[in-house]
Design a protein around this motif. Sequence first.
Motif, PDB file in Angstrom:
ATOM      1  N   ARG A 144       0.436  -1.130   0.284  1.00 11.01           N
ATOM      2  CA  ARG A 144      -0.263  -0.212  -0.215  1.00 11.01           C
ATOM      3  C   ARG A 144       0.884   0.955   0.171  1.00 11.01           C
ATOM      4  N   PHE A 145       1.038   1.966  -0.811  1.00 11.37           N
ATOM      5  CA  PHE A 145       1.777   3.134  -1.478  1.00 11.37           C
ATOM      6  C   PHE A 145       0.863   4.527  -1.155  1.00 11.37           C
ATOM      7  N   SER A 146      -0.458   4.426  -0.926  1.00 12.61           N
ATOM      8  CA  SER A 146      -0.949   5.327  -0.877  1.00 12.61           C
ATOM      9  C   SER A 146      -2.209   5.408  -0.150  1.00 12.61           C
ATOM     10  N   ARG A 147      -2.722   6.087   0.516  1.00 14.13           N
ATOM     11  CA  ARG A 147      -3.928   6.399   1.804  1.00 14.13           C
ATOM     12  C   ARG A 147      -5.026   5.947   0.937  1.00 14.13           C
ATOM     13  N   GLY A 148      -5.243   6.488  -0.898  1.00 16.01           N
ATOM     14  CA  GLY A 148      -6.085   6.128  -1.785  1.00 16.01           C
ATOM     15  C   GLY A 148      -6.353   4.754  -1.803  1.00 16.01           C
ATOM     16  N   GLN A 149      -5.523   3.872  -1.669  1.00 16.62           N
ATOM     17  CA  GLN A 149      -5.159   2.233  -1.959  1.00 16.62           C
ATOM     18  C   GLN A 149      -6.212   1.396  -0.636  1.00 16.62           C
ATOM     19  N   PRO A 150      -6.861   0.627  -1.354  1.00 19.51           N
ATOM     20  CA  PRO A 150      -7.762   0.322  -0.307  1.00 19.51           C
ATOM     21  C   PRO A 150      -6.572  -0.629   0.769  1.00 19.51           C
ATOM     22  N   TRP A 151      -6.874  -0.578   2.622  1.00 21.66           N
ATOM     23  CA  TRP A 151      -6.209  -1.696   3.053  1.00 21.66           C
ATOM     24  C   TRP A 151      -6.403  -2.663   2.828  1.00 21.66           C
ATOM     25  N   LYS A 152      -5.080  -4.129   3.636  1.00 21.63           N
ATOM     26  CA  LYS A 152      -5.742  -4.777   3.403  1.00 21.63           C
ATOM     27  C   LYS A 152      -5.113  -5.354   4.813  1.00 21.63           C
ATOM     28  N   PRO A 153      -5.677  -6.404   5.417  1.00 17.78           N
ATOM     29  CA  PRO A 153      -4.659  -6.890   7.350  1.00 17.78           C
ATOM     30  C   PRO A 153      -3.353  -7.381   6.987  1.00 17.78           C
ATOM     31  N   TRP A 154      -3.154  -7.454   5.662  1.00 13.61           N
ATOM     32  CA  TRP A 154      -0.820  -8.060   5.413  1.00 13.61           C
ATOM     33  C   TRP A 154      -0.130  -6.789   5.467  1.00 13.61           C
ATOM     34  N   HIS A 155      -1.579  -5.574   5.042  1.00 17.29           N
ATOM     35  CA  HIS A 155      -0.373  -4.517   5.175  1.00 17.29           C
ATOM     36  C   HIS A 155       0.310  -3.936   6.506  1.00 17.29           C
ATOM     37  N   ARG A 156      -0.284  -4.647   7.718  1.00 23.74           N
ATOM     38  CA  ARG A 156      -0.026  -4.138   8.438  1.00 23.74           C
ATOM     39  C   ARG A 156       1.833  -4.144   8.877  1.00 23.74           C
ATOM     40  N   GLN A 157       2.510  -5.853   8.206  1.00 26.20           N
ATOM     41  CA  GLN A 157       3.858  -6.118   7.938  1.00 26.20           C
ATOM     42  C   GLN A 157       4.476  -5.470   6.525  1.00 26.20           C
ATOM     43  N   GLN A 158       4.230  -4.332   6.215  1.00 25.49           N
ATOM     44  CA  GLN A 158       4.324  -4.074   4.471  1.00 25.49           C
ATOM     45  C   GLN A 158       6.107  -3.340   4.936  1.00 25.49           C
ATOM     46  N   HIS A 159       6.134  -2.973   5.958  1.00 15.34           N
ATOM     47  CA  HIS A 159       7.585  -1.995   6.231  1.00 15.34           C
ATOM     48  C   HIS A 159       8.291  -3.576   6.531  1.00 15.34           C
ATOM     49  N   TRP A 160       7.982  -4.119   6.436  1.00 16.81           N
ATOM     50  CA  TRP A 160       9.454  -5.419   7.433  1.00 16.81           C
ATOM     51  C   TRP A 160       9.401  -6.597   5.605  1.00 16.81           C
ATOM     52  N   TYR A 161       7.929  -6.769   4.710  1.00 17.19           N
ATOM     53  CA  TYR A 161       8.592  -7.352   4.104  1.00 17.19           C
ATOM     54  C   TYR A 161       7.938  -6.540   2.425  1.00 17.19           C
ATOM     55  N   GLY A 352       0.279   1.168   7.234  1.00 10.98           N
ATOM     56  CA  GLY A 352       0.468  -0.510   6.812  1.00 10.98           C
ATOM     57  C   GLY A 352      -0.688  -0.354   8.439  1.00 10.98           C
ATOM     58  N   ARG A 353      -0.970   0.807   8.928  1.00 14.06           N
ATOM     59  CA  ARG A 353      -2.370   0.401   9.760  1.00 14.06           C
ATOM     60  C   ARG A 353      -3.787   0.226   9.332  1.00 14.06           C
ATOM     61  N   ASP A 354      -5.006   0.084   9.728  1.00 15.00           N
ATOM     62  CA  ASP A 354      -6.202  -0.471   9.382  1.00 15.00           C
ATOM     63  C   ASP A 354      -6.978   1.015  10.224  1.00 15.00           C
ATOM     64  N   ASP A 355      -6.899   1.533   8.858  1.00 13.11           N
ATOM     65  CA  ASP A 355      -7.745   3.025   8.750  1.00 13.11           C
ATOM     66  C   ASP A 355      -9.327   3.016   9.594  1.00 13.11           C
ATOM     67  N   GLU A 356      -9.282   2.258   9.524  1.00 13.91           N
ATOM     68  CA  GLU A 356     -10.739   1.716  10.605  1.00 13.91           C
ATOM     69  C   GLU A 356     -10.707   2.320  11.914  1.00 13.91           C
ATOM     70  N   ALA A 357      -9.673   1.039  12.303  1.00 13.17           N
ATOM     71  CA  ALA A 357      -9.328   0.973  13.524  1.00 13.17           C
ATOM     72  C   ALA A 357      -8.747   2.152  14.093  1.00 13.17           C
TER      73      ALA A 357
END
Length: 361
Positions: A144-161, A352-357
Amino acid sequence: MKRITFPKRVGFHDEVRKRVNHYFESNQISRNANWRMILKTAVILSGLAASYVSFLLSASSPILAVISTFALAQGILLVGFNIMHDGNHGSYSNNPRLNRIIGFTLDLVGGSSLLWRDKHNILHHTYTNIDELDDDLAVPGLLRFSRGQPWKPWHRQQHWYAFPAYCLMTFLWTMKSDFQKFFTLKIGDYTLPRPTITEALLFFSVRLFYFGYMLMLPLFFYPVVHVLCFFLFVHAVVGLTLATVFQLAHVVEDSTFPLPDQDTGEIDNEWAIHQVETTSNFAPNSRLAAWYCGGLNFQIEHHLFPRVCHIHYPAISKIVEQTCREFQVTYVSYPTFLMAVAAHRRFLKELGRDDEAEMLL
């Protein structure tokens, strides 16, 4: 493809262009390659050829083979950053035919100058950081490279992978996405011009030549498994380096990601200001970074003046920065490469954070 426009005019583009033009005219300097750039081109191409020959002749020494393979990857990177990039932007020479020849070095190292001119020169340079138009932001689902893109649960770890994933970039270009774009004539919603017969023949024949010298010829010197490992290792080094430099220019915490008006398609900014505020520089005082990256550490200057050879970016960056200061335009420049990497990683973590949360907190 939706029509996007930049109707606002505040005079920044006119002024910065006038000042940079004055720099070249008053110093009687060509905007194109000078003797230093020609020498640099000769050194890079010679180094690329030498590293490849060294690899073929190093079969009896695993250590030398690995060193030669890494050197070959560096040669490919230097061609990409320094030679093909200027050629495909028309900044290497004032001769369009020579620029095409120089730009064709991309095809020789596994890419496609035919696709690059639309994907990079048009979509990325015109619609920088505009989601769904700038193809450099498109990594469907994985990152996920911008806030306009949909969030997915695995994005929480994207700064690692993210960085390991970058290793796959050029491999996927070479083996899949270039062919997909060529046959569908689509990059997102953008329709590519239909290639001529000559362009189609060049696309396939040069790609076959690339597979020939990268996969087939080494089989006369190495076992199949070693050749495959060599091929993947080269792509991993090239992909990681290219992707990292690309992302440091636009996907960092200080970059903006403007959205067009849903009804009119207008961006509420002058085009040149949009380019500056969606782009960032890094290591501006490092001669090594400027030489290695082909001036792409001066990404702001490149986006404002893509038809100026990168050899001139350090000099005109002072003019651009001063003009930005006078017009109160945000000019982002990270003092070092590592500071830019940290800013990119922090931004990936934030996205990578859950926007809704987050909204519920």
